[in-house]
Design a protein around this motif. Structure first.
Motif, PDB file in Angstrom:
ATOM      1  N   GLN A 154      47.261 -24.754  35.428  1.00  0.00           N
ATOM      2  CA  GLN A 154      46.674 -23.646  34.644  1.00  0.00           C
ATOM      3  C   GLN A 154      46.135 -22.613  35.378  1.00  0.00           C
ATOM      4  OE1 GLN A 154      43.675 -26.269  32.159  1.00  0.00           O
ATOM      5  NE2 GLN A 154      45.645 -27.453  31.754  1.00  0.00           N
ATOM      6  N   ALA A 155      45.659 -23.077  36.918  1.00  0.00           N
ATOM      7  CA  ALA A 155      45.040 -22.334  37.374  1.00  0.00           C
ATOM      8  C   ALA A 155      45.189 -21.092  38.353  1.00  0.00           C
ATOM      9  CB  ALA A 155      44.333 -22.920  38.734  1.00  0.00           C
ATOM     10  N   LEU A 156      47.118 -21.558  38.808  1.00  0.00           N
ATOM     11  CA  LEU A 156      47.926 -20.648  38.898  1.00  0.00           C
ATOM     12  C   LEU A 156      48.209 -19.482  37.880  1.00  0.00           C
ATOM     13  CD1 LEU A 156      50.587 -23.107  41.078  1.00  0.00           C
ATOM     14  CD2 LEU A 156      48.478 -21.182  41.924  1.00  0.00           C
ATOM     15  N   THR A 157      48.724 -20.136  36.651  1.00  0.00           N
ATOM     16  CA  THR A 157      48.773 -19.251  35.659  1.00  0.00           C
ATOM     17  C   THR A 157      47.422 -17.711  35.589  1.00  0.00           C
ATOM     18  OG1 THR A 157      49.973 -20.986  34.359  1.00  0.00           O
ATOM     19  CG2 THR A 157      48.901 -19.101  32.879  1.00  0.00           C
ATOM     20  N   LYS A 158      46.517 -18.718  35.653  1.00  0.00           N
ATOM     21  CA  LYS A 158      45.723 -17.453  35.849  1.00  0.00           C
ATOM     22  C   LYS A 158      45.889 -16.773  36.760  1.00  0.00           C
ATOM     23  CE  LYS A 158      42.338 -20.186  32.241  1.00  0.00           C
ATOM     24  NZ  LYS A 158      41.812 -21.297  31.668  1.00  0.00           N
ATOM     25  N   ASN A 159      46.064 -17.438  38.199  1.00  0.00           N
ATOM     26  CA  ASN A 159      46.171 -16.107  38.945  1.00  0.00           C
ATOM     27  C   ASN A 159      44.716 -16.489  40.001  1.00  0.00           C
ATOM     28  OD1 ASN A 159      48.704 -15.369  39.639  1.00  0.00           O
ATOM     29  ND2 ASN A 159      47.867 -12.844  38.015  1.00  0.00           N
ATOM     30  N   ASP A 160      44.396 -17.425  39.641  1.00  0.00           N
ATOM     31  CA  ASP A 160      43.285 -18.461  40.804  1.00  0.00           C
ATOM     32  C   ASP A 160      43.679 -19.219  41.875  1.00  0.00           C
ATOM     33  OD1 ASP A 160      40.995 -19.007  41.171  1.00  0.00           O
ATOM     34  OD2 ASP A 160      39.672 -19.111  39.376  1.00  0.00           O
ATOM     35  N   PHE A 161      44.341 -19.022  42.452  1.00  0.00           N
ATOM     36  CA  PHE A 161      44.704 -19.457  43.288  1.00  0.00           C
ATOM     37  C   PHE A 161      43.486 -19.956  44.670  1.00  0.00           C
ATOM     38  CE2 PHE A 161      46.832 -15.492  43.370  1.00  0.00           C
ATOM     39  CZ  PHE A 161      48.322 -16.117  42.600  1.00  0.00           C
ATOM     40  N   ARG A 162      41.847 -19.657  44.428  1.00  0.00           N
ATOM     41  CA  ARG A 162      40.970 -20.303  44.555  1.00  0.00           C
ATOM     42  C   ARG A 162      40.918 -21.964  43.997  1.00  0.00           C
ATOM     43  NH1 ARG A 162      35.207 -19.220  43.238  1.00  0.00           N
ATOM     44  NH2 ARG A 162      33.878 -20.767  45.336  1.00  0.00           N
ATOM     45  N   LEU A 163      40.538 -21.634  42.952  1.00  0.00           N
ATOM     46  CA  LEU A 163      40.591 -22.878  41.759  1.00  0.00           C
ATOM     47  C   LEU A 163      41.421 -23.769  42.266  1.00  0.00           C
ATOM     48  CD1 LEU A 163      38.504 -24.306  40.021  1.00  0.00           C
ATOM     49  CD2 LEU A 163      40.008 -23.128  38.117  1.00  0.00           C
ATOM     50  N   ALA A 164      42.667 -22.913  42.547  1.00  0.00           N
ATOM     51  CA  ALA A 164      44.259 -23.935  42.591  1.00  0.00           C
ATOM     52  C   ALA A 164      44.036 -24.852  44.074  1.00  0.00           C
ATOM     53  CB  ALA A 164      45.145 -22.962  42.805  1.00  0.00           C
ATOM     54  N   VAL A 165      43.304 -24.244  44.781  1.00  0.00           N
ATOM     55  CA  VAL A 165      43.001 -24.980  45.935  1.00  0.00           C
ATOM     56  C   VAL A 165      41.806 -26.136  45.881  1.00  0.00           C
ATOM     57  CG1 VAL A 165      42.008 -24.852  48.708  1.00  0.00           C
ATOM     58  CG2 VAL A 165      43.874 -23.201  47.940  1.00  0.00           C
ATOM     59  N   PHE A 221      36.003 -17.306  49.332  1.00  0.00           N
ATOM     60  CA  PHE A 221      36.783 -16.318  49.270  1.00  0.00           C
ATOM     61  C   PHE A 221      38.198 -16.135  48.248  1.00  0.00           C
ATOM     62  CE2 PHE A 221      34.522 -16.705  53.503  1.00  0.00           C
ATOM     63  CZ  PHE A 221      34.702 -15.398  54.013  1.00  0.00           C
ATOM     64  N   HIS A 222      37.775 -14.974  47.950  1.00  0.00           N
ATOM     65  CA  HIS A 222      39.058 -14.253  47.046  1.00  0.00           C
ATOM     66  C   HIS A 222      40.959 -14.806  48.007  1.00  0.00           C
ATOM     67  CE1 HIS A 222      36.646 -15.101  43.096  1.00  0.00           C
ATOM     68  NE2 HIS A 222      35.520 -14.141  44.343  1.00  0.00           N
ATOM     69  N   ILE A 223      41.824 -15.441  47.246  1.00  0.00           N
ATOM     70  CA  ILE A 223      42.704 -15.939  48.550  1.00  0.00           C
ATOM     71  C   ILE A 223      44.040 -14.745  47.853  1.00  0.00           C
ATOM     72  CG2 ILE A 223      42.030 -17.943  50.301  1.00  0.00           C
ATOM     73  CD1 ILE A 223      44.024 -19.313  48.334  1.00  0.00           C
ATOM     74  N   SER A 224      44.324 -14.363  49.011  1.00  0.00           N
ATOM     75  CA  SER A 224      45.915 -14.134  47.476  1.00  0.00           C
ATOM     76  C   SER A 224      47.444 -15.144  47.316  1.00  0.00           C
ATOM     77  CB  SER A 224      46.571 -12.354  47.727  1.00  0.00           C
ATOM     78  OG  SER A 224      47.430 -13.540  49.698  1.00  0.00           O
ATOM     79  N   GLU A 225      47.786 -14.633  46.428  1.00  0.00           N
ATOM     80  CA  GLU A 225      49.374 -15.716  46.466  1.00  0.00           C
ATOM     81  C   GLU A 225      50.134 -16.229  47.804  1.00  0.00           C
ATOM     82  OE1 GLU A 225      52.512 -16.047  43.902  1.00  0.00           O
ATOM     83  OE2 GLU A 225      52.131 -14.447  42.799  1.00  0.00           O
ATOM     84  N   VAL A 226      49.716 -15.220  48.560  1.00  0.00           N
ATOM     85  CA  VAL A 226      50.907 -15.286  49.403  1.00  0.00           C
ATOM     86  C   VAL A 226      50.701 -16.475  50.642  1.00  0.00           C
ATOM     87  CG1 VAL A 226      51.518 -14.352  52.114  1.00  0.00           C
ATOM     88  CG2 VAL A 226      52.232 -13.389  50.079  1.00  0.00           C
ATOM     89  N   GLU A 227      48.796 -16.514  50.464  1.00  0.00           N
ATOM     90  CA  GLU A 227      48.168 -16.551  51.343  1.00  0.00           C
ATOM     91  C   GLU A 227      47.574 -18.554  50.272  1.00  0.00           C
ATOM     92  OE1 GLU A 227      44.745 -13.445  52.664  1.00  0.00           O
ATOM     93  OE2 GLU A 227      44.609 -14.554  51.072  1.00  0.00           O
ATOM     94  N   TYR A 228      47.616 -18.606  49.506  1.00  0.00           N
ATOM     95  CA  TYR A 228      47.965 -19.585  48.721  1.00  0.00           C
ATOM     96  C   TYR A 228      49.113 -20.510  49.215  1.00  0.00           C
ATOM     97  CZ  TYR A 228      48.951 -22.822  45.027  1.00  0.00           C
ATOM     98  OH  TYR A 228      48.937 -24.305  44.578  1.00  0.00           O
ATOM     99  N   GLN A 229      50.841 -19.507  48.994  1.00  0.00           N
ATOM    100  CA  GLN A 229      51.629 -20.477  49.179  1.00  0.00           C
ATOM    101  C   GLN A 229      51.763 -21.223  50.821  1.00  0.00           C
ATOM    102  OE1 GLN A 229      54.085 -20.853  47.022  1.00  0.00           O
ATOM    103  NE2 GLN A 229      53.406 -20.041  45.082  1.00  0.00           N
TER     104      GLN A 229
END
Length: 246
Positions: A154-165, A221-229
């Motif tokens: 759900q977090a990734l669907t919203k592009n909330d990569f910080r919450l996904a971490v 810190f808000h991270i990008s999709e590349v940083e999340y991967q």
């Protein structure tokens, strides 16, 4: 004969006037006995305790505010002396010097109030914008009751990569608790969990993801999709090690 009558009449008038004067000068004495008024100690104490009869002047001790006003007034006086060439403040100038400390204090209070209001407004705005903010009270509920994989999706669907971490880290804690590698408790810190880990092959990976989690979540810190991967690879790696130790 007429002269004799006139003389007798004059003598009678003088005698009458003298008698009248003697009657008017007659002294009347007061025969009423005197009554001595006595005052008791209780009555005297009433006067002692009455502020209206307190004539001693006591000077209050100087406070920091009195010293500040005196210091500021001296500075203002020197300033006006330099500008206007006056030796002693009087009239409007004296009034300005007297009320200037209060004006300065009011300005300072106004600036402080505006400063704190701006901080509170910024914090409130940030909280409202971050709808995915997870409070500490929710942590126990997430680990014990929620499907964390679904929360990550759900977090990734919203592009909330910080919450996904955030969810990924809680998932690691849940796995380690299920494998009895740590004893999870809400009041424990991440350092407490690191000290509980006895498996040497888990200590370094756990330290890595803990630093990543602290930097991302608590550092805001808000991270990008590349940083999340890149972070996701670290989480998948430690999950494999945990499952292999089970």
């Amino acid at each position: 004969m007429r002269k004799l009558h006139f003389l007798l009449l004059l003598i009678l008038c003088c005698v009458g006037i003298t008698s009248a004067q003697q009657d008017s000068l007659r002294i009347v004495y007061d025969t009423v006995p005197l009554q001595v008024k006595t005052i008791s100690e209780d009555e005297l104490n009433k006067f002692y305790e009455d502020d209206a009869f307190q004539y001693e002047i006591t000077e209050a001790e100087r406070t920091w505010w009195d010293d500040f006003k005196s210091w500021l007034a001296n500075i203002m006086l020197r300033l006006f002396e330099g500008i206007f060439g006056v030796d002693e403040a009087s009239g409007i100038l004296a009034l300005v010097i007297r009320i200037f400390p209060y004006i300065l204090l009011g300005i300072l209070i106004y600036i402080l109030i505006r400063f704190f209001l701006n901080i509170n407004a910024s914090s409130l705005k940030q909280t409202q914008n971050n709808t995915a903010l997870v409070s500490l009270s929710e942590e126990e509920h997430i680990i014990k009751n929620e499907n964390i994989h679904d929360l990550i999706k759900q977090a990734l669907t919203k592009n909330d990569f910080r919450l996904a971490v955030r969810y990924s880290y809680l998932h690691v804690l849940k796995l380690m608790s299920e494998k009895e590698l740590i004893t999870w408790k809400p009041q424990k810190t991440n350092d407490d969990y690191l000290q509980e880990i006895s498996k040497t092959n888990l200590q370094k990976p756990f330290t890595t993801i803990t630093r990543l989690y602290d930097f991302t979540w608590y550092g805001d810190f808000h991270i990008s999709e590349v940083e999340y991967q890149k972070a996701r690879k670290a989480f998948l790696s430690i999950e494999k090690i945990i499952n292999s130790n089970g």
